[in-house]
Scaffold this motif. Sequence first.
Motif, PDB file in Angstrom:
ATOM      1  N   PRO A 105       0.814  -1.228   0.000  1.00  0.00           N
ATOM      2  CA  PRO A 105       0.000   0.000   0.000  1.00  0.00           C
ATOM      3  C   PRO A 105       0.842   1.270   0.000  1.00  0.00           C
ATOM      4  CG  PRO A 105       0.018  -1.015   2.183  1.00  0.00           C
ATOM      5  CD  PRO A 105       0.726  -1.966   1.274  1.00  0.00           C
ATOM      6  N   THR A 106       2.118   1.153   0.349  1.00  0.00           N
ATOM      7  CA  THR A 106       3.017   2.305   0.358  1.00  0.00           C
ATOM      8  C   THR A 106       4.220   2.007  -0.536  1.00  0.00           C
ATOM      9  OG1 THR A 106       4.125   1.427   2.327  1.00  0.00           O
ATOM     10  CG2 THR A 106       2.357   3.021   2.685  1.00  0.00           C
ATOM     11  N   PRO A 107       4.860   3.033  -1.098  1.00  0.00           N
ATOM     12  CA  PRO A 107       6.014   2.811  -1.975  1.00  0.00           C
ATOM     13  C   PRO A 107       7.138   2.059  -1.250  1.00  0.00           C
ATOM     14  CG  PRO A 107       5.238   5.083  -2.143  1.00  0.00           C
ATOM     15  CD  PRO A 107       4.502   4.461  -0.987  1.00  0.00           C
ATOM     16  N   VAL A 108       7.759   1.139  -1.967  1.00  0.00           N
ATOM     17  CA  VAL A 108       8.851   0.332  -1.411  1.00  0.00           C
ATOM     18  C   VAL A 108      10.099   0.556  -2.256  1.00  0.00           C
ATOM     19  CG1 VAL A 108       9.688  -2.027  -1.016  1.00  0.00           C
ATOM     20  CG2 VAL A 108       7.318  -1.448  -0.495  1.00  0.00           C
ATOM     21  N   ASP A 109      11.214   0.794  -1.589  1.00  0.00           N
ATOM     22  CA  ASP A 109      12.495   0.919  -2.287  1.00  0.00           C
ATOM     23  C   ASP A 109      13.057  -0.491  -2.464  1.00  0.00           C
ATOM     24  OD1 ASP A 109      15.074   1.349  -3.173  1.00  0.00           O
ATOM     25  OD2 ASP A 109      15.419   3.077  -1.888  1.00  0.00           O
ATOM     26  N   ASP A 152      11.696  -1.031  10.830  1.00  0.00           N
ATOM     27  CA  ASP A 152      11.049   0.163  10.295  1.00  0.00           C
ATOM     28  C   ASP A 152      10.244  -0.124   9.030  1.00  0.00           C
ATOM     29  OD1 ASP A 152      12.201   1.622  12.319  1.00  0.00           O
ATOM     30  OD2 ASP A 152      13.917   2.271  11.115  1.00  0.00           O
ATOM     31  N   TRP A 153      10.458  -1.281   8.419  1.00  0.00           N
ATOM     32  CA  TRP A 153       9.820  -1.572   7.133  1.00  0.00           C
ATOM     33  C   TRP A 153       8.490  -2.296   7.275  1.00  0.00           C
ATOM     34  CZ3 TRP A 153      12.025  -2.163   1.791  1.00  0.00           C
ATOM     35  CH2 TRP A 153      12.967  -1.165   1.540  1.00  0.00           C
ATOM     36  N   GLN A 154       8.316  -3.098   8.297  1.00  0.00           N
ATOM     37  CA  GLN A 154       7.075  -3.862   8.490  1.00  0.00           C
ATOM     38  C   GLN A 154       6.694  -4.654   7.234  1.00  0.00           C
ATOM     39  OE1 GLN A 154       5.202  -4.118  11.588  1.00  0.00           O
ATOM     40  NE2 GLN A 154       7.284  -3.448  12.054  1.00  0.00           N
ATOM     41  N   ASN A 161       2.209 -10.704  -4.695  1.00  0.00           N
ATOM     42  CA  ASN A 161       2.946  -9.868  -5.634  1.00  0.00           C
ATOM     43  C   ASN A 161       4.062  -9.089  -4.960  1.00  0.00           C
ATOM     44  OD1 ASN A 161       1.756  -9.954  -8.497  1.00  0.00           O
ATOM     45  ND2 ASN A 161      -0.042  -9.903  -7.180  1.00  0.00           N
ATOM     46  N   HIS A 162       3.864  -8.721  -3.707  1.00  0.00           N
ATOM     47  CA  HIS A 162       4.919  -8.047  -2.950  1.00  0.00           C
ATOM     48  C   HIS A 162       6.102  -8.998  -2.747  1.00  0.00           C
ATOM     49  CE1 HIS A 162       6.777  -5.156  -0.472  1.00  0.00           C
ATOM     50  NE2 HIS A 162       6.406  -5.635   0.696  1.00  0.00           N
ATOM     51  N   ILE A 163       5.811 -10.259  -2.446  1.00  0.00           N
ATOM     52  CA  ILE A 163       6.863 -11.262  -2.282  1.00  0.00           C
ATOM     53  C   ILE A 163       7.645 -11.427  -3.582  1.00  0.00           C
ATOM     54  CG2 ILE A 163       7.333 -13.714  -1.854  1.00  0.00           C
ATOM     55  CD1 ILE A 163       4.770 -13.776  -0.178  1.00  0.00           C
ATOM     56  N   LEU A 164       6.938 -11.514  -4.705  1.00  0.00           N
ATOM     57  CA  LEU A 164       7.611 -11.657  -5.991  1.00  0.00           C
ATOM     58  C   LEU A 164       8.477 -10.444  -6.296  1.00  0.00           C
ATOM     59  CD1 LEU A 164       4.890 -13.294  -8.261  1.00  0.00           C
ATOM     60  CD2 LEU A 164       7.119 -14.247  -7.671  1.00  0.00           C
ATOM     61  N   GLY A 165       7.971  -9.259  -5.999  1.00  0.00           N
ATOM     62  CA  GLY A 165       8.756  -8.050  -6.223  1.00  0.00           C
ATOM     63  C   GLY A 165      10.074  -8.087  -5.465  1.00  0.00           C
ATOM     64  N   MET A 166      10.015  -8.519  -4.226  1.00  0.00           N
ATOM     65  CA  MET A 166      11.244  -8.620  -3.432  1.00  0.00           C
ATOM     66  C   MET A 166      12.147  -9.723  -3.978  1.00  0.00           C
ATOM     67  SD  MET A 166       9.978  -7.747   0.452  1.00  0.00           S
ATOM     68  CE  MET A 166       8.542  -8.803   0.493  1.00  0.00           C
ATOM     69  N   GLY A 167      11.534 -10.798  -4.469  1.00  0.00           N
ATOM     70  CA  GLY A 167      12.314 -11.865  -5.086  1.00  0.00           C
ATOM     71  C   GLY A 167      13.049 -11.382  -6.331  1.00  0.00           C
ATOM     72  N   LEU A 181      14.526  -1.297 -12.103  1.00  0.00           N
ATOM     73  CA  LEU A 181      13.263  -1.837 -11.603  1.00  0.00           C
ATOM     74  C   LEU A 181      12.157  -0.783 -11.675  1.00  0.00           C
ATOM     75  CD1 LEU A 181      14.483  -3.805  -8.446  1.00  0.00           C
ATOM     76  CD2 LEU A 181      14.155  -4.650 -10.778  1.00  0.00           C
ATOM     77  N   TYR A 182      10.975  -1.226 -12.141  1.00  0.00           N
ATOM     78  CA  TYR A 182       9.824  -0.338 -12.259  1.00  0.00           C
ATOM     79  C   TYR A 182       8.621  -0.982 -11.580  1.00  0.00           C
ATOM     80  CZ  TYR A 182      12.674   1.662 -16.039  1.00  0.00           C
ATOM     81  OH  TYR A 182      13.688   2.220 -16.774  1.00  0.00           O
ATOM     82  N   PRO A 183       8.487  -0.822 -10.247  1.00  0.00           N
ATOM     83  CA  PRO A 183       7.297  -1.377  -9.574  1.00  0.00           C
ATOM     84  C   PRO A 183       6.071  -0.508  -9.844  1.00  0.00           C
ATOM     85  CG  PRO A 183       8.726  -0.255  -7.995  1.00  0.00           C
ATOM     86  CD  PRO A 183       9.441  -0.209  -9.321  1.00  0.00           C
ATOM     87  N   ILE A 184       4.923  -1.150 -10.057  1.00  0.00           N
ATOM     88  CA  ILE A 184       3.676  -0.405 -10.244  1.00  0.00           C
ATOM     89  C   ILE A 184       2.612  -0.977  -9.311  1.00  0.00           C
ATOM     90  CG2 ILE A 184       4.154   0.244 -12.635  1.00  0.00           C
ATOM     91  CD1 ILE A 184       2.201  -2.011 -13.478  1.00  0.00           C
TER      92      ILE A 184
END
Length: 391
Positions: A105-109, A152-154, A161-167, A181-184
């Motif tokens: 729900p919030t931008p992730v670096d 701090d990241w929780q 999809n968040h798991i795949l993005g981190m993968g 990387l271009y997360p949307i």
Amino acid sequence: MKSCGVIVEYNPLHNGHLYHLQQAKERSQSDVIVAVMSGNFLQRGEPAIIDKWSRTALALSYGADVVIELPLAYAVQSADYFAKGGVKLLQALEVDGLCFGTDSPTPVDYDYFASFHQAHKHDIDALFNQLKNNGQSYPQQMTAVYRSLMPDWQLDFTSPNHILGMGYAKENITYPRPMMLYPIQRQQAGYHDDTIHPHFASATAIRQKVLDGEIAQIQTVVPKETFRMLQQQPLMSWDLLWPYVRYALTVTPVEQLQTIYQMTEGLEYRLKRAVRSAASFEELVNSVQTKRYTRTRIQRLLTYVLLYVTTQDIKHSWAHPSVRVLGFTEQGRAFLNQRKRTCPYPVITNVRKTDQASLALDIRAGEVYRQAAELAEPQDYFRRPLYSKET
């Protein structure tokens, strides 16, 4: 020729995927979109609702310039292996960027996350091993690990999809030339959302409506060609494959089941017992899954049983990488002609017996899928890439 990759399943291709393809092209300012797509069996241990050639045709019609098959040895896997396979193929083709959806729900670096993971891998592995047998599922364990090390990241590893993005980020950073990387952000529908929204719906919700005979309800959330294909093509589900699974579990000796990939901790005995009384695939999964062995883990395992995928098969596939081309546009063909000169793996456009080493699992999966769906054409031998004149 600037390029951007997407790692996808298109099960089936819907309006959210159109948005993803459009954003990939716009944000990366690329000339070519390269889609690495799962074949006939998918990451969560499910057969694709329509076969890989139909899904390739949809991808080419709606924005992809090249479609590459993600080998089964990576496609039917947990997020890290799925990501590893997709990134590996994009890197082999020297793709410049990677665009992916996220449920966060919030931008992730993601680049920072990847750097942190690489710098603290020993600590992450050590903490994971401490939690390994505490009765939690893998996503719960990984969430606890990262929240301990990155308070701090929780981070939440229960969001697919968040798991795949981190993968993707973790794998990408291991290469000498990481992709941009271009997360949307996903639009409206979450991964497991079963609601048909006005313009968007999850693939899960769409498949359920189609298989329940309520296809009219999805007309506003899928492109016209997807809607047409779902009306005309043979549709695949675990219900169709259930007789094959039941037969395999019934006749295969325990000693042989023990050679199946990821058949651990006595699961072969649990499956043997459960299949005697199960009246459907759903009943079988429900009777075997636990908090520790999630539904997805059991479905993947049953996919390996169905296709008789051994640990040796997986290792062999990993050791013989190749780039299997399923389709391309004119722009995509020009891109492939450039990249195949430097690609470290064979670029396969016409499957021959000599390709058995790298494609054995995918050929086997294609034959089982074809027989169950009663498709006339083979899925691999004698099939050349689809060519779309649209760019």
